[in-house]
Write a protein that holds these residues in place. Structure first.
Motif, PDB file in Angstrom:
ATOM      1  N   LEU A  10       0.841  -1.186   0.000  1.00  0.00           N
ATOM      2  CA  LEU A  10       0.000   0.000   0.000  1.00  0.00           C
ATOM      3  C   LEU A  10       0.883   1.246   0.000  1.00  0.00           C
ATOM      4  O   LEU A  10       1.744   1.409   0.873  1.00  0.00           O
ATOM      5  N   LEU A 181      -5.314   3.067   3.613  1.00  0.00           N
ATOM      6  CA  LEU A 181      -5.473   2.108   4.705  1.00  0.00           C
ATOM      7  C   LEU A 181      -6.912   1.605   4.793  1.00  0.00           C
ATOM      8  O   LEU A 181      -7.164   0.494   5.274  1.00  0.00           O
ATOM      9  N   LEU A 184      -7.970  -1.814   3.836  1.00  0.00           N
ATOM     10  CA  LEU A 184      -7.779  -2.922   4.761  1.00  0.00           C
ATOM     11  C   LEU A 184      -8.876  -2.988   5.812  1.00  0.00           C
ATOM     12  O   LEU A 184      -9.286  -4.065   6.232  1.00  0.00           O
ATOM     13  N   PRO A 198       0.478   0.395   7.561  1.00  0.00           N
ATOM     14  CA  PRO A 198      -0.309  -0.790   7.204  1.00  0.00           C
ATOM     15  C   PRO A 198       0.003  -1.991   8.088  1.00  0.00           C
ATOM     16  O   PRO A 198      -0.875  -2.793   8.385  1.00  0.00           O
TER      17      PRO A 198
END
Length: 298
Positions: A10, A181, A184, A198
């Motif tokens: 990421l 983020l 996720l 992350p």
């Protein structure tokens, strides 16, 4: 697979575009813990050895390996020989250079030819290198094998010995934007805890019981502050049993105090001094007692 996780990164697009183009053999990856420095090191190894080059395909013989033979991570030991948490983590000389113990070491490993094209050795926690280990590493940094890359990982360049920094190309990693983020998780508590890392999001999602313990004990500490230093110290000791507790406490202070208030600024200053003392290996009991007194006075 180790490389599968290393190919799902990421953020850090600028770094991913830069690394394949640079000719340096030694790098210093700096930035916050959990932000993705190790994943990028694995991605870099995969690309150097992938049949198709960068970005790594994930399907060739090199990319499909679960444990890559041309990738090595050296990290400080965080436990003593008796199994207790070490107050002073350190990368020992035996991890870097051959000794009588015949323990596997970086220098022996990196001087043998790779199975594919390139070897990458990662010194994770380069700021924990002991003097003898750093001097041994310096020798290979001065004349690394042509097929080798060495990556030092540390929070900042200031924490690493200048002799090592001067022979490395620094690559700085910034926190990942929250918008990324959110791929996720959408949990606001986890996102607040992550602070752009992350790795911290993944830890919280993979260890929900431990994360919930961190949240509840932090809340317990904030409530104990109103009761006095003895209760605050007891709550601090409980919170100290959870990894990464102090940085998270700093975030929660923002919600507990008015941001512009003198109490908030004093709390942040006390917390920063406690973290500095902890990093300098001052007695943990002493640090907790001092911090409990300061917080209970706010």
């Amino acid at each position: 697979m180790i490389w599968e996780s290393g190919m799902n990164i990421l953020g850090h697009q600028r770094i991913l575009e830069l690394l394949p183009r640079v000719k340096a053999q030694t790098f210093l990856f700096t930035g916050p813990e959990g932000v993705g420095r190790r994943l990028v090191a694995r991605w870099f190894t995969a690309g150097l050895n992938c049949e198709g080059g960068f970005p790594p395909c994930g399907d060739c013989a090199s990319c499909r390996l679960e444990a890559h033979p041309d990738y090595l991570e050296i990290a400080p030991e965080h436990e003593t020989k008796t199994g207790r948490r070490a107050r002073l983590p350190q990368i020992r000389l035996e991890q870097i250079a051959p000794r009588e113990s015949e323990e596997p070491n970086l220098l022996d490993w990196i001087t043998t030819y790779p199975r594919f094209r390139s070897k990458v050795a990662v010194v994770d926690g380069a700021h924990f290198l002991g003097e003898a280990a750093a001097n041994a590493l310096l020798k290979v940094l001065e004349e690394p094998p042509s097929f080798a890359r060495i990556i030092l990982i540390a929070p900042s360049r200031e924490l690493v010995l200048p002799t090592l920094v001067s022979r490395s190309l620094e690559i700085g990693f910034a926190p990942v934007p929250e918008a990324l983020l959110q791929q996720l998780t959408s949990d606001p508590e986890v996102l607040a805890y992550a602070q752009g890392a992350p790795g911290r999001v993944r830890w919280a999602l993979e260890h929900p019981a431990e994360f919930n313990r961190l949240v509840s004990r932090t809340q317990g500490l904030l409530e104990a502050v109103q009761a006095g230093p003895a209760q605050t110290l007891e709550a601090l000791k409980l919170l100290g049993e959870v990894e990464g507790a102090l940085p998270y406490l700093g975030q929660r202070l923002r919600a507990h105090f008015a941001v512009e208030s003198p109490a908030y600024k004093a709390a942040l200053e006390a917390l920063a001094r406690a973290q500095e003392a902890d990093s300098a290996y001052v007695s943990e009991d002493l640090v907790q007692t001092w911090l409990a007194l300061k917080l209970s006075q706010l």
